[in-house]
Structures are given as structure tokens and as C-alpha cells.
Scaffold this active site. Structure first.
Site, PDB file in Angstrom:
ATOM      1  N   GLU A  40       0.843  -1.206   0.000  1.00 54.85           N
ATOM      2  CA  GLU A  40       0.000   0.000   0.000  1.00 54.85           C
ATOM      3  C   GLU A  40       0.873   1.248   0.000  1.00 54.85           C
ATOM      4  O   GLU A  40       1.843   1.330   0.745  1.00 54.85           O
ATOM      5  CB  GLU A  40      -0.884  -0.010   1.251  1.00 54.85           C
ATOM      6  CG  GLU A  40      -2.250   0.556   1.027  1.00 54.85           C
ATOM      7  CD  GLU A  40      -3.102  -0.287   0.096  1.00 54.85           C
ATOM      8  OE1 GLU A  40      -3.267   0.131  -1.070  1.00 54.85           O
ATOM      9  OE2 GLU A  40      -3.586  -1.354   0.502  1.00 54.85           O
ATOM     10  N   GLY A 130     -12.756   2.321  -1.363  1.00 53.87           N
ATOM     11  CA  GLY A 130     -11.380   1.862  -1.513  1.00 53.87           C
ATOM     12  C   GLY A 130     -11.271   0.554  -2.269  1.00 53.87           C
ATOM     13  O   GLY A 130     -10.209  -0.071  -2.270  1.00 53.87           O
ATOM     14  N   LEU A 131     -12.340   0.123  -2.924  1.00 54.07           N
ATOM     15  CA  LEU A 131     -12.279  -1.100  -3.725  1.00 54.07           C
ATOM     16  C   LEU A 131     -12.237  -0.763  -5.212  1.00 54.07           C
ATOM     17  O   LEU A 131     -12.428  -1.602  -6.077  1.00 54.07           O
ATOM     18  CB  LEU A 131     -13.470  -2.017  -3.405  1.00 54.07           C
ATOM     19  CG  LEU A 131     -13.542  -2.438  -1.933  1.00 54.07           C
ATOM     20  CD1 LEU A 131     -14.795  -3.265  -1.667  1.00 54.07           C
ATOM     21  CD2 LEU A 131     -12.298  -3.231  -1.523  1.00 54.07           C
ATOM     22  N   SER A 132     -11.982   0.508  -5.470  1.00 51.53           N
ATOM     23  CA  SER A 132     -11.737   0.993  -6.819  1.00 51.53           C
ATOM     24  C   SER A 132     -12.908   0.840  -7.778  1.00 51.53           C
ATOM     25  O   SER A 132     -12.765   0.358  -8.900  1.00 51.53           O
ATOM     26  CB  SER A 132     -10.482   0.348  -7.402  1.00 51.53           C
ATOM     27  OG  SER A 132      -9.838   1.316  -8.166  1.00 51.53           O
ATOM     28  N   SER A 133     -14.058   1.301  -7.320  1.00 51.44           N
ATOM     29  CA  SER A 133     -15.186   1.411  -8.253  1.00 51.44           C
ATOM     30  C   SER A 133     -14.832   2.391  -9.362  1.00 51.44           C
ATOM     31  O   SER A 133     -15.344   2.281 -10.476  1.00 51.44           O
ATOM     32  CB  SER A 133     -16.440   1.887  -7.521  1.00 51.44           C
ATOM     33  OG  SER A 133     -16.334   3.243  -7.138  1.00 51.44           O
ATOM     34  N   ASP A 178      -4.758   0.252  -9.826  1.00 52.81           N
ATOM     35  CA  ASP A 178      -6.197  -0.028  -9.877  1.00 52.81           C
ATOM     36  C   ASP A 178      -6.662  -0.382 -11.286  1.00 52.81           C
ATOM     37  O   ASP A 178      -7.375  -1.359 -11.503  1.00 52.81           O
ATOM     38  CB  ASP A 178      -6.994   1.186  -9.379  1.00 52.81           C
ATOM     39  CG  ASP A 178      -6.657   1.548  -7.957  1.00 52.81           C
ATOM     40  OD1 ASP A 178      -5.881   0.810  -7.315  1.00 52.81           O
ATOM     41  OD2 ASP A 178      -7.163   2.580  -7.476  1.00 52.81           O
TER      42      ASP A 178
HETATM   43  P1  ADP Z   1     -13.323   4.001  -5.062  1.00 56.13           P
HETATM   44  O1  ADP Z   1     -12.611   3.989  -6.367  1.00 56.13           O
HETATM   45  O2  ADP Z   1     -12.492   3.483  -3.962  1.00 56.13           O
HETATM   46  O3  ADP Z   1     -14.656   3.337  -5.099  1.00 56.13           O
HETATM   47  P2  ADP Z   1     -13.348   6.808  -5.608  1.00 56.13           P
HETATM   48  O4  ADP Z   1     -13.664   8.000  -4.791  1.00 56.13           O
HETATM   49  O5  ADP Z   1     -12.038   6.739  -6.292  1.00 56.13           O
HETATM   50  O6  ADP Z   1     -13.586   5.530  -4.686  1.00 56.13           O
HETATM   51  O7  ADP Z   1     -14.435   6.654  -6.748  1.00 56.13           O
HETATM   52  C1  ADP Z   1     -15.817   6.669  -6.431  1.00 56.13           C
HETATM   53  C2  ADP Z   1     -16.540   7.586  -7.386  1.00 56.13           C
HETATM   54  O8  ADP Z   1     -16.516   7.035  -8.718  1.00 56.13           O
HETATM   55  C3  ADP Z   1     -18.007   7.747  -7.072  1.00 56.13           C
HETATM   56  O9  ADP Z   1     -18.228   8.748  -6.108  1.00 56.13           O
HETATM   57  C4  ADP Z   1     -18.570   8.135  -8.422  1.00 56.13           C
HETATM   58  O10 ADP Z   1     -18.342   9.501  -8.691  1.00 56.13           O
HETATM   59  C5  ADP Z   1     -17.725   7.339  -9.395  1.00 56.13           C
HETATM   60  N1  ADP Z   1     -18.348   6.064  -9.777  1.00 56.13           N
HETATM   61  C6  ADP Z   1     -17.859   4.829  -9.561  1.00 56.13           C
HETATM   62  N2  ADP Z   1     -18.689   3.893 -10.058  1.00 56.13           N
HETATM   63  C7  ADP Z   1     -19.726   4.533 -10.607  1.00 56.13           C
HETATM   64  C8  ADP Z   1     -20.926   4.125 -11.281  1.00 56.13           C
HETATM   65  N3  ADP Z   1     -21.205   2.834 -11.487  1.00 56.13           N
HETATM   66  N4  ADP Z   1     -21.779   5.094 -11.704  1.00 56.13           N
HETATM   67  C9  ADP Z   1     -21.488   6.380 -11.497  1.00 56.13           C
HETATM   68  N5  ADP Z   1     -20.407   6.833 -10.871  1.00 56.13           N
HETATM   69  C10 ADP Z   1     -19.514   5.930 -10.422  1.00 56.13           C
HETATM   70 MG    MG Z   2     -10.876   5.138  -6.867  1.00 52.30          MG
END
Ligand code: ADP
Ligand code: MG
Length: 393
Positions: A40, A130-133, A178
């Protein structure tokens, strides 16, 4: 999103069908979130990381358009975003659309996009944990655009394009981890990645008795981005200080603890501590991969606990809720190890444990985390899964 309701959802959200929309069968693509097992805050120090792709994904169903308009409906935000890809993609609201806009712009600059798309997005990667959505969203968007345009892109290039999107559109100067694992994940494997030259090793992680449990603190303290930048600056200062004595040092990757100790005098003590974390974490990461290759879960787990201690005390990126979850894991006999994962200040812990211990850890989290924090943790067992892929076209 399943095949049954994709048509219905398209009718619902893209019914106005202006010129440019098509009624072709949608392509469906997905890209996973990830959990970093260890390594990390090493990525931007040219070091090692060890992530695996989750069995949780962002899914996009997309229809090619005849024009260059992109319309994206996010079921997570319950909102539509629209932009065009003929000229430089605008950095405009809504904010969540910046990830998709950046991915589209990166492909446009490579001359890969002739057509826009109408797209529905769904994700079972929790957002902002923090799971990289965000990487899953970028990679899925890029893959959807490529697919409707009948184009492909080499995996490393795809990851770099999406990292570029995160830097230049989302304003997050992240490392490559990521996006890389979201593209390159392999079922039953975690990925030891050298962030200096992107050389990598897929390490088997499919022992049927072993489980990986992720538990979410369900907090995200607001200082994340500012603190992230502060850590990067401290690492840069450490390198500058070290390079005066050791000109070959280009990044903390090139430094041993002995070297660091030898320049301690005159070094900001905080910068010294930050560098200590990065140097020891790099070593732990390659040691961890070696332990997994020997099925030595005890050693692997101990390295996870040490990683957490280092992130908490030396790097200063943990928080009370993360510490509470790690201590709960430690209190359950049989758990091999646990640590915070992701950038820190909230988000998730990851733990390694035998299958038969899972119910005990789940019960302990369900009972003790609310007692100590007044919060609820959400948790799930996951397995190393495949990277981004086209599901149907
Ligand atoms: P993490 O990557 O850890 O989940 P981040 O802050 O880097 O956290 O990213 C989260 C942001 O990405 C959300 O607040 C949103 O703006 C965007 N996001 C992620 N997935 C989606 C989705 N499926 N639809 C719309 N926005 C999304
Ligand atoms: Mg992220």
C-alpha cells in the site's frame, strides 16, 4: 442487470431516441473492482503491489450510436450524463461522469472512437470504499466504447488510458495499480506487479480451504485527497534528500533501510517515517508473494498485520474504524492476518483466513464493530477473479 431487463431499461432511459440512436442489440461488458492484498502506497514509489480482481464488477450495456454523442445512465447515481466525443471531451457536470469522460477522451486521442453510445451502468462494487469502483467504471466505459466501435486495445495501453482519465479528468493522481488489475485480473490469481516497469507475476491463490474476507468500515474521512498529496510530497522530499548522498536513487524503491538510516541526520523525522513505511512495505509485498507460493498462510498473515501497523504508525493513513476492524480480526482465533486496504482514512480491511473461521469472524464483526464505533460494517467473502471482459456482443 440481466438480459431480461436490459431492453426494458433501455426503453425507460433512452426512449426519446433522438437522431443517432440505434436499436441494435446492446453489447455487455464488465470490469472488476479490486482489493489490494498488500503493498500500500508503494505504487507511486516505483514499488510492488499485490492486488486481486474482485468477483464484483461494474457492468455496462451499450448500444452503438451513429453520431458521436455518448449518453450514460448510471443506475448507481440514478442520473444521466451526456457528452460528445468528436472534439476534446468537456470536463463538465455531473461530477461522477468525469471518469467516463476521461476514459472516452483517452481513446479519442488514440483515434479509436468514431461512434458514441447509449449506455446503462450498474455496479456491485461499493462506491467510494477503496475497492476501486472508479477504475472499474473507467475500464468498463473504455471497453464498452471500444467494443461498440469494433476496436481493441492492448491491456497495458487500456490500463494507462484509464489511469490518464483518473489523473486528468477526475483529478486523482493515482498510480497504475487499480486500472491495471481491473484489466489484467485472472481467476484464481493475485497479481504481483512491479510498478517501475510493469513486469508482473500471476500468483495462484485458489486453495479451496482459504478465504479472503473484505469488511467495510463504511466511513470515508474527508481528508483523503489532501493527505494523499501530502504523502506523495513527503516521499518526493525523502528521495531528494537521499539522492544527495546516493545519486542512483530515483524513487524509494531504490532505497534500503540502511541507506535511509545513513542520511537520517538533517532529515525531517516525519519524512523519515514515511520513507520507512514504503521501504518495509516493498519488502513485505515480495515476501508475501513468496509465502503464498509456499502455501505459508501464517507468514502471509503476519505480513498483513505488520503492513497495517506500518500504515497506521509510520505512514499515518489509518483511522480508528480501520484499526478497530483489524483488532477484531486479530481477536478471532484462526484468522491468519488482516490489514487496511486502499488509500486509507476509511474504506475497507482485507483479511486472510481458513474457510471454517469465516462464520466466527463475521459474527465478531457484526457484534463488536457497532459496539466500538456505533457503526455497521458490511462485509463479504470474495475470490480472485477475471479482469475486464466482453460478456456479450
Ligand atoms: P473508489 O474507487 O475506492 O470506489 P473513488 O472516490 O475513487 O472511490 O471513486 C468513487 C466515485 O466514482 C463515485 O463517487 C462516483 O463519482 C464514481 N463512480 C464509480 N462507479 C460509478 C458508477 N457505477 N456510476 C457512477 N459513478 C460511479
Ligand atoms: Mg478510486
Amino acid at each position: 442487470m440481466n438480459n431480461m431487463n436490459i431492453d426494458q431499461l433501455f426503453n425507460q432511459h433512452f426512449a426519446d431516441s433522438p437522431a443517432g440512436a440505434t436499436t441494435e442489440k446492446p453489447v455487455v461488458v464488465c470490469a472488476p473492482g479490486r482489493v489490494n492484498l498488500i503493498g500500500e502506497h508503494t505504487d507511486y514509489n516505483d514499488g510492488f503491489v499485490f492486488p486481486m480482481a474482485l468477483d464484483r464488477v461494474t457492468t455496462i450495456a451499450a448500444r452503438r450510436r451513429t453520431d458521436t454523442r455518448v449518453r450514460i445512465f448510471s443506475m448507481m447515481q440514478d442520473q444521466m450524463a451526456e457528452f460528445t466525443v468528436d472534439l476534446e471531451v468537456a470536463k463538465a457536470a455531473p461530477k461522477w461522469s468525469l471518469y467516463a469522460r476521461g476514459a472516452a477522451e483517452a481513446l479519442r486521442q488514440r483515434g479509436l472512437i468514431a461512434h458514441g453510445m447509449d449506455a446503462l451502468i450498474h455496479s456491485d462494487v461499493p462506491l467510494g470504499s477503496g475497492l476501486s469502483s472508479s477504475a472499474a467504471f473507467e475500464v468498463a466505459t473504455a471497453l464498452a466504447l471500444l467494443t461498440v466501435n469494433g476496436r481493441t486495445l492492448d491491456g497495458v495501453e487500456l490500463a494507462k488510458a484509464c489511469q490518464w482519465a483518473e489523473h486528468h479528468y477526475a483529478g486523482m493522481p493515482c498510480g497504475i495499480m487499480d486500472q491495471f488489475i481491473s484489466v489484467m485480473g485472472q481467476e484464481g490469481h493475485a497479481l504481483l506487479l512491479d510498478c517501475r516497469d510493469l513486469s508482473r507475476r500471476q500468483v495462484p491463490l485458489s486453495d479451496p480451504n482459504l478465504r479472503i474476507l473484505v469488511a467495510n468500515t463504511n466511513v470515508k474521512h474527508e481528508l483523503v485527497q489532501g493527505e494523499y498529496q501530502a504523502r506523495r510530497n513527503q516521499c518526493r522530499r525523502a528521495v531528494e534528500h537521499l539522492a544527495k548522498r546516493y545519486p542512483q536513487v530515483k524513487a524509494l524503491r531504490d532505497v534500503t533501510l540502511d541507506m535511509l538510516e545513513s542520511v537520517r541526520l538533517g532529515m525531517d523525522p516525519m519524512v523519515f517515517l514515511r520513507a520507512t513505511h514504503v521501504i518495509t512495505e516493498n519488502k513485505r509485498t515480495t515476501d508475501f508473494a513468496a509465502a503464498l507460493e509456499k502455501n505459508d498462510w501464517i507468514t502471509a498473515g503476519r505480513l498483513m498485520y505488520e503492513s497495517h501497523r506500518s500504515l497506521r504508525d509510520d505512514y499515518g493513513v489509518s483511522c480508528r474504524e480501520l484499526d478497530v476492524l483489524v483488532e477484531i480480526a486479530r481477536s478471532v482465533p484462526g484468522v491468519y492476518g488482516a490489514r487496511m486496504t486502499g488509500g486509507g482514512f476509511g474504506g475497507c480491511i482485507v483479511s486472510l483466513l481458513p474457510e471454517k473461521v469465516v462464520p466466527l469472524l463475521e459474527a465478531a464483526i457484526a457484534k463488536d464493530y457497532p459496539l466500538q464505533t456505533n457503526l455497521k460494517s458490511t462485509y463479504f467473502v470474495t475470490r480472485p477473479s477475471a479482469g475486464a471482459r466482453v460478456i456479450s456482443r
